[in-house]
Design an enzyme around this catalytic site. Structure first.
Site, PDB file in Angstrom:
ATOM      1  N   LYS A  52       0.841  -1.205   0.000  1.00 60.40           N
ATOM      2  CA  LYS A  52       0.000   0.000   0.000  1.00 60.40           C
ATOM      3  C   LYS A  52       0.877   1.256   0.000  1.00 60.40           C
ATOM      4  O   LYS A  52       0.592   2.230  -0.701  1.00 60.40           O
ATOM      5  CB  LYS A  52      -0.949  -0.021   1.204  1.00 60.40           C
ATOM      6  CG  LYS A  52      -2.047  -1.077   1.040  1.00 60.40           C
ATOM      7  CD  LYS A  52      -2.817  -1.374   2.310  1.00 60.40           C
ATOM      8  CE  LYS A  52      -3.747  -2.574   2.092  1.00 60.40           C
ATOM      9  NZ  LYS A  52      -4.461  -3.006   3.286  1.00 60.40           N
ATOM     10  N   GLN A  96      -4.368  -1.840   9.644  1.00 59.36           N
ATOM     11  CA  GLN A  96      -4.349  -3.165   9.003  1.00 59.36           C
ATOM     12  C   GLN A  96      -4.939  -4.228   9.925  1.00 59.36           C
ATOM     13  O   GLN A  96      -4.578  -4.312  11.102  1.00 59.36           O
ATOM     14  CB  GLN A  96      -2.895  -3.514   8.628  1.00 59.36           C
ATOM     15  CG  GLN A  96      -2.747  -4.797   7.858  1.00 59.36           C
ATOM     16  CD  GLN A  96      -3.357  -4.757   6.452  1.00 59.36           C
ATOM     17  OE1 GLN A  96      -3.229  -3.771   5.734  1.00 59.36           O
ATOM     18  NE2 GLN A  96      -4.042  -5.822   6.071  1.00 59.36           N
ATOM     19  N   ASP A 119     -10.673   2.556   4.071  1.00 55.10           N
ATOM     20  CA  ASP A 119     -10.965   1.129   3.899  1.00 55.10           C
ATOM     21  C   ASP A 119     -12.464   0.908   3.713  1.00 55.10           C
ATOM     22  O   ASP A 119     -12.891  -0.156   3.275  1.00 55.10           O
ATOM     23  CB  ASP A 119     -10.520   0.343   5.156  1.00 55.10           C
ATOM     24  CG  ASP A 119      -9.194  -0.383   4.929  1.00 55.10           C
ATOM     25  OD1 ASP A 119      -8.866  -0.673   3.768  1.00 55.10           O
ATOM     26  OD2 ASP A 119      -8.513  -0.668   5.928  1.00 55.10           O
TER      27      ASP A 119
END
Ligand code: NAP
Length: 290
Positions: A52, A96, A119
């Site tokens: 990412k 994460q 997200d």
């Protein structure tokens, strides 16, 4: 069979994003800034987060990687989330998952400001997606929609079967495919671990999207001739022929299914790169949500 090349499609999407960033820079605007928080030492999570950060470099974003030890307390992580919520330099951030067992993932997700939740996991963002309102859509389902769109896959009127009902993949995926949109307008069936006639339902799918984390679960007898198959699964299975001792395997028996379907995503190189490109798109969108 044609490969649905997620790597190439993600590259095209990232090029478009990079061009927008160039325009922002030329106009003297603020360069999008993504922060990524990684708690603990999980190898898979480290790889995802690093990818990412690399994607941010590729599209011209600023990025910040915050690595915290495994023993970080829930309280400390929530305090960091609040700090990032209030940091004007950061446009969007991710924490994460999976998180260590002593941290409540739902609590963390719900503490992230919806505008910065690139997200797309926050209940407000999921709710806005349900209603078709502008929002951050969960990166993996959104990436799959973009993959279908950019590869001109017809979805209207088709029967789409989504295997798996997680909050981050299966459930939002089923909503997106049933919406009055393109891609969308499918008749959707969602199946899960309690479904009794799984084989019959899967074999009736024009579009089969599988997200369960069970390597090579979907076999040729579960796939309709000419179906479009999207394999979300990414499980590390032992492989002594590789120096690292494992390989990434999807939820679909690729070799068994490939000659039966019209399109199929490879693992790796299918949904994974689209998820990351989609996260970049959400971060770019976050700028205009202020
Ligand atoms: P998850 O939260 O573990 O959910 C798995 C879902 O699969 C559950 O709804 C479960 O049903 C269902 N399931 C499990 N076994 C089943 C079976 N035998 N038959 C039918 N349904 C079954 O998983 P997730 O987060 O959605 O992830 C799924 C997979 O996608 C994993 O391999 C993950 O690594 C991968 N993934 C990849 C990306 C990417 O970018 N490539 C992104 C996200 C996830 P119940 O609800 O009934 O338990």
């Amino acid at each position: 069979m044609e490969l649905l090349d997620g790597k190439a499609t993600a590259e095209a999407l990232k090029q478009d994003i990079a061009a927008k960033v160039d325009e922002i820079k030329a106009a003297g605007g603020k360069v999008p800034h993504l922060a990524a928080v990684l708690v603990g030492n999980d190898g898979g999570s480290k790889t995802y987060v690093n990818n990412k950060v690399l994607a941010c470099e590729r599209v011209g974003f600023d990025s910040t990687l915050i690595e915290l030890p495994e023993e970080t307390s829930e309280e400390e992580l929530l305090a960091l989330v609040e700090k990032l919520n209030n940091d004007d330099k950061i446009d969007g951030f991710i924490v994460q998952v999976p998180l260590p067992d002593h941290i409540d993932e739902d609590k963390v997700t719900q503490t992230i400001h919806p505008r910065k939740d690139v997200d797309g996991f926050h209940p407000e963002n999921l709710g806005r997606m349900m209603l078709g309102l502008p929002t951050h859509i969960s990166a993996t389902p959104n990436g799959i929609v973009e993959l279908l769109k950019r590869n001109n896959i017809e979805t209207s009127g088709k029967h789409c079967v989504v295997v798996g009902r997680s909050n981050i993949v299966g459930t939002p995926m089923s909503i997106l495919m049933s919406r009055n949109a393109n891609p969308g307008n499918c008749t959707v069936t969602m199946v899960h671990s309690r479904t009794t006639n799984m084989k019959e339902i899967c074999a009736s799918a024009d579009i089969l999207i599988v997200a369960i984390g069970k390597p090579e679960f979907v076999t040729a007898d579960m796939v309709k001739q000419g179906a479009v198959v999207i394999d979300v699964g990414t499980t590390r299975v032992p492989d002594d022929s590789r120096e690292r001792g494992w390989r990434l395997t999807g939820d679909v028996d690729f070799d068994g299914v490939k000659d039966k379907c019209s399109y199929i995503t490879p693992v790796p190189g299918g949904v994974g790169p689209m998820t990351i490109a989609s996260l970049m798109q959400n971060t770019l969108n976050a700028i205009s949500m202020k």
